[in-house]
Scaffold this active site. Structure first.
Site, PDB file in Angstrom:
ATOM      1  N   LYS A 190       6.620   5.691  64.539  1.00 59.28           N
ATOM      2  CA  LYS A 190       6.874   5.422  63.118  1.00 59.28           C
ATOM      3  C   LYS A 190       8.113   4.556  62.860  1.00 59.28           C
ATOM      4  CE  LYS A 190       4.510   9.416  61.170  1.00 59.28           C
ATOM      5  NZ  LYS A 190       4.564  10.575  60.288  1.00 59.28           N
ATOM      6  N   GLY A 229      14.053  15.838  60.907  1.00 53.81           N
ATOM      7  CA  GLY A 229      13.301  14.910  61.759  1.00 53.81           C
ATOM      8  C   GLY A 229      12.590  13.862  60.905  1.00 53.81           C
ATOM      9  N   GLU A 275      24.786  18.431  62.253  1.00 52.67           N
ATOM     10  CA  GLU A 275      25.280  17.044  62.268  1.00 52.67           C
ATOM     11  C   GLU A 275      24.206  16.060  61.771  1.00 52.67           C
ATOM     12  OE1 GLU A 275      25.429  19.102  64.982  1.00 52.67           O
ATOM     13  OE2 GLU A 275      27.523  19.641  64.631  1.00 52.67           O
ATOM     14  N   LYS A 276      22.951  16.331  62.144  1.00 56.34           N
ATOM     15  CA  LYS A 276      21.868  15.434  61.730  1.00 56.34           C
ATOM     16  C   LYS A 276      21.690  15.470  60.216  1.00 56.34           C
ATOM     17  CE  LYS A 276      18.593  15.750  65.495  1.00 56.34           C
ATOM     18  NZ  LYS A 276      17.203  16.152  65.753  1.00 56.34           N
TER      19      LYS A 276
HETATM   20  P1  ATR Z   1       9.097  15.077  63.304  1.00 56.40           P
HETATM   21  O1  ATR Z   1       9.276  13.611  63.460  1.00 56.40           O
HETATM   22  O2  ATR Z   1       7.668  15.532  63.461  1.00 56.40           O
HETATM   23  O3  ATR Z   1       9.710  15.619  62.067  1.00 56.40           O
HETATM   24  P2  ATR Z   1      11.277  15.597  65.070  1.00 56.40           P
HETATM   25  O4  ATR Z   1      11.869  14.325  64.663  1.00 56.40           O
HETATM   26  O5  ATR Z   1      11.235  15.937  66.520  1.00 56.40           O
HETATM   27  O6  ATR Z   1       9.813  15.762  64.556  1.00 56.40           O
HETATM   28  O7  ATR Z   1      12.080  16.766  64.286  1.00 56.40           O
HETATM   29  C1  ATR Z   1      11.796  18.062  64.457  1.00 56.40           C
HETATM   30  C2  ATR Z   1      12.577  18.909  63.443  1.00 56.40           C
HETATM   31  O8  ATR Z   1      12.264  20.266  63.705  1.00 56.40           O
HETATM   32  C3  ATR Z   1      14.086  18.786  63.546  1.00 56.40           C
HETATM   33  O9  ATR Z   1      14.662  19.015  62.281  1.00 56.40           O
HETATM   34  C4  ATR Z   1      14.426  19.946  64.512  1.00 56.40           C
HETATM   35  O10 ATR Z   1      15.752  20.434  64.412  1.00 56.40           O
HETATM   36  P3  ATR Z   1      16.933  19.792  65.306  1.00 56.40           P
HETATM   37  O11 ATR Z   1      17.370  18.559  64.576  1.00 56.40           O
HETATM   38  O12 ATR Z   1      17.986  20.844  65.346  1.00 56.40           O
HETATM   39  O13 ATR Z   1      16.352  19.505  66.669  1.00 56.40           O
HETATM   40  C5  ATR Z   1      13.469  20.975  64.011  1.00 56.40           C
HETATM   41  N1  ATR Z   1      13.196  21.978  65.056  1.00 56.40           N
HETATM   42  C6  ATR Z   1      12.415  21.820  66.132  1.00 56.40           C
HETATM   43  N2  ATR Z   1      12.415  22.953  66.884  1.00 56.40           N
HETATM   44  C7  ATR Z   1      13.217  23.840  66.235  1.00 56.40           C
HETATM   45  C8  ATR Z   1      13.622  25.190  66.486  1.00 56.40           C
HETATM   46  N3  ATR Z   1      13.184  25.865  67.552  1.00 56.40           N
HETATM   47  N4  ATR Z   1      14.444  25.786  65.592  1.00 56.40           N
HETATM   48  C9  ATR Z   1      14.886  25.126  64.498  1.00 56.40           C
HETATM   49  N5  ATR Z   1      14.544  23.835  64.214  1.00 56.40           N
HETATM   50  C10 ATR Z   1      13.728  23.209  65.057  1.00 56.40           C
END
Ligand code: ATR
Length: 296
Positions: free
Chosen positions: A70, A141, A166-167
């Site tokens: 994307k 994300g 932070e993100k």
């Molecule tokens: P997408 O593009 O499908 O949104 P991504 O960019 O990989 O996928 O983002 C995944 C999101 O899910 C992120 O906000 C991630 O949090 P982090 O920024 O801390 O990684 C969140 N996420 C994924 N697994 C998680 C978990 N076990 N607990 C909490 N948040 C999670």
């Protein structure tokens, strides 16, 4: 039946085997009696550029773009629509003729329908606007980003929580710079209070997605964090009823599942490609076919 006039649409991503987009769009083409076809293409990173060039050369009319392309696809497109530029991600490409004299000279224009799809799914379910509402979003994300940007553009009051704070802070800064809007980054310690104060709560993380169906942004011991009677949406559509939505139902919330977002973002792509109105009847046809496949 396809013939030499069939218009080609599709989706590129990797992996792509489980995509529901082909059934969702092909049912529309059939319903509208259009000589169009929609195909899923497994395109890995090293073939992304060539896939866009190939789609142009083969006179494709439109493509959807999914994980992991994307953002990276942007550099291979000729123009990016304003919202997609702000979000910095493209999930829909329209191929148009560069000039009227040469039908085979195509240009690729990028759009993003994820944010508007999520907001439309909510507004259609509630039958009211989201502008001015407090929308709480879990995640930072790609999907969360599109929803947070679009909700902010749409004048909602956005709060976000992400495991990696932070993100979330980076996104807050970006929204301030690009849109001159304030969004609130919620700390874990105030999560319950901020949720209580919100109108709409969205899980925009991948938590709870098959096969990890037992995961949820709120765990079982903290289910009382979900305030009673609110609107709760999940972007995860497999399973249709995620653990998070199950918890929300227990708290008497109105739930909106990920199929709705999938279908409404698809409806927006159809408008871009075909310039057609997608009415509720067509939305239901798209929804039904997706649910049928998901329920096996
Ligand atoms: P997408 O593009 O499908 O949104 P991504 O960019 O990989 O996928 O983002 C995944 C999101 O899910 C992120 O906000 C991630 O949090 P982090 O920024 O801390 O990684 C969140 N996420 C994924 N697994 C998680 C978990 N076990 N607990 C909490 N948040 C999670």
């Amino acid at each position: 039946m396809t013939d030499s006039k069939t218009k080609i649409f599709g989706i590129i991503g990797h992996p792509i085997r489980h995509s529901l987009s082909p059934v969702m769009y092909n049912v529309v083409f059939k319903e509208k009696n259009l000589n169009n076809v929609y195909i899923a293409f497994d395109v890995d990173k090293k073939n992304l550029k060539r896939s866009i060039e190939g789609a142009k050369a083969l006179n494709f009319c439109g493509l959807n773009v999914t994980i992991p392309h994307k953002i990276s696809v942007i550099k291979y497109l000729d123009r990016i629509n304003g919202e997609a530029k702000l979000i910095n991600a493209v999930n829909t490409i329209k191929f148009i003729c560069k000039n009227n004299d040469d039908e085979n000279e195509r240009m690729a224009i990028g759009y993003n329908t994820d944010g508007i799809g999520a907001i439309k799914a909510i507004e259609k379910n509630l039958n009211e606007r989201t502008a001015g509402k407090k929308i709480f979003i879990f995640g930072a994300g790609g999907a969360a980003r599109a929803i947070i940007f679009f909700a902010s553009i749409n004048n909602a009051d956005v709060l976000m929580y992400n495991r990696t704070k932070e993100k979330a802070v980076l996104m807050q800064k970006e929204i301030k710079e690009k849109l001159n809007k304030e969004i609130k980054v919620v700390k874990k310690i105030t999560l319950k209070d901020e949720l209580k104060d919100s109108d709409i709560i969205i899980n925009a993380t991948s938590l709870g997605m098959f096969p990890d169906v037992d995961k949820s942004v709120i765990n079982e011991n903290n289910i009382s964090c979900i305030p009673k009677g609110k609107v709760v949406m999940d972007i995860v559509y497999n399973p249709i009823e995620t653990k998070f939505l199950k918890f929300a139902k227990k708290r008497n919330c109105k739930v909106i599942d990920g199929v709705d977002m999938l279908v409404y973002q698809g409806a927006e792509a159809l408008k871009i490609w075909l310039n057609i109105e997608v009415d509720e009847n067509l939305i239901n046809i798209m929804k039904n076919v997706v649910v049928k496949v998901l329920k096996g």
